[in-house]
Structure formats: C-alpha cells, structure tokens
Scaffold this active site. Structure first.
Site, PDB file in Angstrom:
ATOM      1  N   ASN A 195       0.803  -1.076  -0.150  1.00 30.69           N
ATOM      2  CA  ASN A 195       0.005   0.105   0.029  1.00 30.69           C
ATOM      3  C   ASN A 195       0.899   1.411  -0.137  1.00 30.69           C
ATOM      4  O   ASN A 195       1.522   1.437   1.044  1.00 30.69           O
ATOM      5  CB  ASN A 195      -0.798   0.091   1.282  1.00 30.69           C
ATOM      6  CG  ASN A 195      -1.719   1.385   1.451  1.00 30.69           C
ATOM      7  OD1 ASN A 195      -1.678   2.083   0.329  1.00 30.69           O
ATOM      8  ND2 ASN A 195      -2.193   1.419   2.484  1.00 30.69           N
ATOM      9  N   TRP A 196       0.860   1.645  -1.217  1.00 35.04           N
ATOM     10  CA  TRP A 196       1.859   3.050  -1.291  1.00 35.04           C
ATOM     11  C   TRP A 196       1.239   4.206  -0.593  1.00 35.04           C
ATOM     12  O   TRP A 196       2.111   5.384  -0.658  1.00 35.04           O
ATOM     13  CB  TRP A 196       2.256   3.089  -2.731  1.00 35.04           C
ATOM     14  CG  TRP A 196       2.912   2.152  -3.435  1.00 35.04           C
ATOM     15  CD1 TRP A 196       3.499   0.796  -2.649  1.00 35.04           C
ATOM     16  CD2 TRP A 196       3.472   2.003  -4.717  1.00 35.04           C
ATOM     17  NE1 TRP A 196       4.177   0.116  -3.823  1.00 35.04           N
ATOM     18  CE2 TRP A 196       4.340   0.688  -4.857  1.00 35.04           C
ATOM     19  CE3 TRP A 196       3.317   2.994  -5.856  1.00 35.04           C
ATOM     20  CZ2 TRP A 196       4.716   0.393  -6.253  1.00 35.04           C
ATOM     21  CZ3 TRP A 196       3.931   2.525  -7.150  1.00 35.04           C
ATOM     22  CH2 TRP A 196       4.587   1.420  -7.106  1.00 35.04           C
ATOM     23  N   LYS A 197       0.059   4.236   0.046  1.00 38.63           N
ATOM     24  CA  LYS A 197      -0.350   5.450   0.128  1.00 38.63           C
ATOM     25  C   LYS A 197      -0.080   6.758  -0.591  1.00 38.63           C
ATOM     26  O   LYS A 197      -0.301   6.508  -1.861  1.00 38.63           O
ATOM     27  CB  LYS A 197       0.177   5.801   1.770  1.00 38.63           C
ATOM     28  CG  LYS A 197      -0.119   4.643   2.661  1.00 38.63           C
ATOM     29  CD  LYS A 197       0.351   4.605   3.988  1.00 38.63           C
ATOM     30  CE  LYS A 197       0.000   3.102   4.745  1.00 38.63           C
ATOM     31  NZ  LYS A 197       0.205   3.277   6.294  1.00 38.63           N
ATOM     32  N   SER A 233       3.513  -2.184  10.364  1.00 42.14           N
ATOM     33  CA  SER A 233       5.184  -2.171  10.615  1.00 42.14           C
ATOM     34  C   SER A 233       5.633  -3.760  10.000  1.00 42.14           C
ATOM     35  O   SER A 233       6.570  -4.210  10.670  1.00 42.14           O
ATOM     36  CB  SER A 233       5.433  -1.717  11.830  1.00 42.14           C
ATOM     37  OG  SER A 233       5.196  -0.535  12.316  1.00 42.14           O
ATOM     38  N   GLU A 280      -5.066  -4.867  10.762  1.00 41.73           N
ATOM     39  CA  GLU A 280      -4.186  -3.932  10.752  1.00 41.73           C
ATOM     40  C   GLU A 280      -4.471  -3.131  12.104  1.00 41.73           C
ATOM     41  O   GLU A 280      -5.279  -2.239  12.089  1.00 41.73           O
ATOM     42  CB  GLU A 280      -4.269  -2.973   9.549  1.00 41.73           C
ATOM     43  CG  GLU A 280      -3.669  -3.464   8.323  1.00 41.73           C
ATOM     44  CD  GLU A 280      -3.214  -2.270   7.314  1.00 41.73           C
ATOM     45  OE1 GLU A 280      -1.928  -2.596   6.627  1.00 41.73           O
ATOM     46  OE2 GLU A 280      -3.698  -1.443   7.306  1.00 41.73           O
ATOM     47  N   GLY A 324       3.043  -1.085   4.294  1.00 44.60           N
ATOM     48  CA  GLY A 324       2.959   0.231   3.875  1.00 44.60           C
ATOM     49  C   GLY A 324       4.421   0.711   3.647  1.00 44.60           C
ATOM     50  O   GLY A 324       5.055   0.429   2.470  1.00 44.60           O
ATOM     51  N   GLY A 325       5.226   1.370   4.649  1.00 38.54           N
ATOM     52  CA  GLY A 325       6.407   1.948   4.246  1.00 38.54           C
ATOM     53  C   GLY A 325       7.374   1.122   3.723  1.00 38.54           C
ATOM     54  O   GLY A 325       8.318   1.554   2.746  1.00 38.54           O
ATOM     55  N   GLU A 341      -6.730   4.631   7.787  1.00 38.16           N
ATOM     56  CA  GLU A 341      -6.572   6.007   7.603  1.00 38.16           C
ATOM     57  C   GLU A 341      -7.515   6.742   6.987  1.00 38.16           C
ATOM     58  O   GLU A 341      -7.954   7.961   7.128  1.00 38.16           O
ATOM     59  CB  GLU A 341      -5.150   6.356   6.664  1.00 38.16           C
ATOM     60  CG  GLU A 341      -3.904   5.850   7.447  1.00 38.16           C
ATOM     61  CD  GLU A 341      -2.691   5.478   6.632  1.00 38.16           C
ATOM     62  OE1 GLU A 341      -2.701   5.593   5.560  1.00 38.16           O
ATOM     63  OE2 GLU A 341      -1.541   5.057   7.302  1.00 38.16           O
ATOM     64  N   GLY A 388       2.887   2.450  10.738  1.00 35.15           N
ATOM     65  CA  GLY A 388       3.720   3.316  10.610  1.00 35.15           C
ATOM     66  C   GLY A 388       4.473   3.776  11.989  1.00 35.15           C
ATOM     67  O   GLY A 388       5.282   4.713  12.169  1.00 35.15           O
ATOM     68  N   HIS A 408      -9.392   1.009   4.866  1.00 33.96           N
ATOM     69  CA  HIS A 408      -8.096   1.524   5.582  1.00 33.96           C
ATOM     70  C   HIS A 408      -8.246   2.380   6.901  1.00 33.96           C
ATOM     71  O   HIS A 408      -9.095   3.323   6.731  1.00 33.96           O
ATOM     72  CB  HIS A 408      -6.882   1.979   4.920  1.00 33.96           C
ATOM     73  CG  HIS A 408      -5.567   1.765   5.342  1.00 33.96           C
ATOM     74  ND1 HIS A 408      -5.227   2.931   6.124  1.00 33.96           N
ATOM     75  CD2 HIS A 408      -4.639   0.954   4.873  1.00 33.96           C
ATOM     76  CE1 HIS A 408      -4.164   2.674   6.352  1.00 33.96           C
ATOM     77  NE2 HIS A 408      -3.284   1.320   5.865  1.00 33.96           N
TER      78      HIS A 408
END
Ligand code: 13P
Length: 255
Positions: free
Chosen positions: A12-14, A216, A170, A237-238, A100, A176, A98
C-alpha cells in the site's frame, strides 16, 4: 504445516510516488521477483499511477490494486472514483476501509460494506481492512471492535464472495510506528476473524478467505508472521516503497 491458501503480499503505497517513480519501481520489482510464483504480489499505487503501472506490468505476474473507491458507479461525486473505472484501468484489487480512511476521511462500517459489495459486483477483489486502536487494545476490547468491523463489512455477502476476498488485520497502533504486533497477538486476532467467518459464512469460506497482517511489516518480521497458521500474507506500507525491502518481504513469504 503447509497452508493451502496462496500467500498474498500487497504494497500500500499511500500518497507516495509520482507516476514516473511508480513505473520505474515496478520495472525493477518485476525483475527482482521473477520466479517467485508461490506468492501473489500486489502493488497499490495512488490513482495517478494506476494506468501507467498496469501498462508497465502487462504480462507480468504482479497485480495492481487501488487504495479506495466509491460505492456508486457514476454520478455527481466530485473527487471520487468508481469500481467500473478501476476495473477499466486494469485493477484487480481494491483496499477498502483502511484505518487512515476511517480516521481522516470519515469512512464508516456501513460505507465499507457498500464499497465491498460494489467492487465485487465489478469483478474486483476487496482487501477489507479492520483493526483496533491502542486505547481499544488497552481496554481489552480488540475482539469486540474487530468483530463489529468484520460483521458490518461483510454483511449481506454470499459465502462464495467472502471465500474469494482478502481481509487485512491492521492494528492501528502498529501502522507506521515500528511497533509490529507480536506473532502470537497477530495470530490470535486473525484466528478470531477466521472463526467469525466460519460462524457467519461456513467452513469453506473460512478455509479459503485470505487474511493478511499489516502494521510495520519489515523483511525481518515477515517470516515468523507468515509461519502462523492463519496469517496468509501482509499489507505493507513503508517497507513497500523500496524495491529491496519489498522484495525481501516477498522472499520471506515464499514457502
Ligand atoms: P506500515 O507498514 O508503514 O506500518 O503501514 C501499514 C499499512 O497501513 C498498510 O496498509
């Protein structure tokens, strides 16, 4: 133990990467993961990069997903994108609900359910996200929260639809933050979700639905998470923004 479900690692590149950066990334990734066919690999770029990424990956085994969708297929909904548009762009997956989006954009369980139904209607596969916040975990209501989100998100679906979809657990406090859930905590909640699917939709749906962990995920913690009986992959994510670390995660998920 050999799992029958094919592991699925999704990035997930956000809100990261221009379309130029995205294309360069997937060109490199395609070479890096060549031959790793035991794991399904998905990248979820921002909307700007969907079409160029799909075109770059034509013929490759990597699938493309979107990060959000509207539940209607067209209309006066400024700033939104529809399931039919994502299908037309060449997407296969759509991340829905998600944390966010729940936290910053008012996403509700009711709308998550509308979106899940809408994308299924267009032949897309939802990756439906659920997870508790830190205060909820500390008050001991993780299972209650996850149950509510899962029941509401899956309401009205058929067992066959649930069997084919992906659920991502999640925990919000792990996203993150560098604080991954322990393997056993992640397994416990994901096993709970699978039991819930069993109660609601039957044993076959529960045996087939793929449930990812997210929060993470890094190359170092992927292997032990993936070794848990109910964890079928990761929503990253990251660490999915870098070809090397994303490739290492995919390698670690290879049986
Ligand atoms: P991180 O891997 O950066 O914690 O993000 C997880 C996530 O939100 C994936 O959807």
């Amino acid at each position: 133990m050999v799992k029958k479900r094919k592991p699925i690692i999704a990035g997930n590149w956000k809100m990261y990467k221009t379309s130029t950066e995205a294309v360069a990334f997937v060109q490199e990734l395609e070479l890096a993961v060549a031959g790793m066919e035991d794991v399904e690999v998905v990248v979820c770029p921002p909307f700007n990069a969907l079409v160029p990424v799909v075109e770059t990956l034509r013929g490759a085994v990597i699938s493309v997903g979107a990060q959000n969708v509207h539940w209607e297929n067209q209309g006066a909904f400024t700033g939104e994108i529809s399931p039919g548009m994502l299908k037309d762009a060449g997407c296969r997956y759509v991340i829905i609900g998600h944390s966010e989006r729940r936290q910053f954009f008012g996403e509700t369980d009711v709308n998550v359910n509308r979106k899940v139904k809408a994308v299924l209607q267009y032949g897309l596969t939802p990756i439906m996200c659920v997870g508790e916040q830190i205060g909820e975990r500390e008050s001991g209501i993780t299972e209650k929260v996850v149950r509510t989100q899962t029941e509401a998100g899956l309401a009205g679906l058929t067992a066959g639809q649930v069997a084919g979809m992906v659920i991502a657990y999640e925990p919000v406090w792990a996203i993150g933050t560098g604080k991954t859930a322990s393997d056993s905590d992640a397994q416990q909640v994901i096993g709970f979700i699978r039991d819930l699917v069993n109660q609601l939709f039957g044993a076959e749906a529960a045996a087939q639905v793929r449930i990812q962990y997210g929060g993470s995920v890094k190359p170092q913690n992927t292997g032990s998470l993936m070794a848990q009986p109910d964890i079928d992959g990761a929503l990253v994510g990251g660490a999915s923004l870098d070809v090397e670390s994303f490739t290492q995660i995919i390698k670690a998920a290879t049986r």
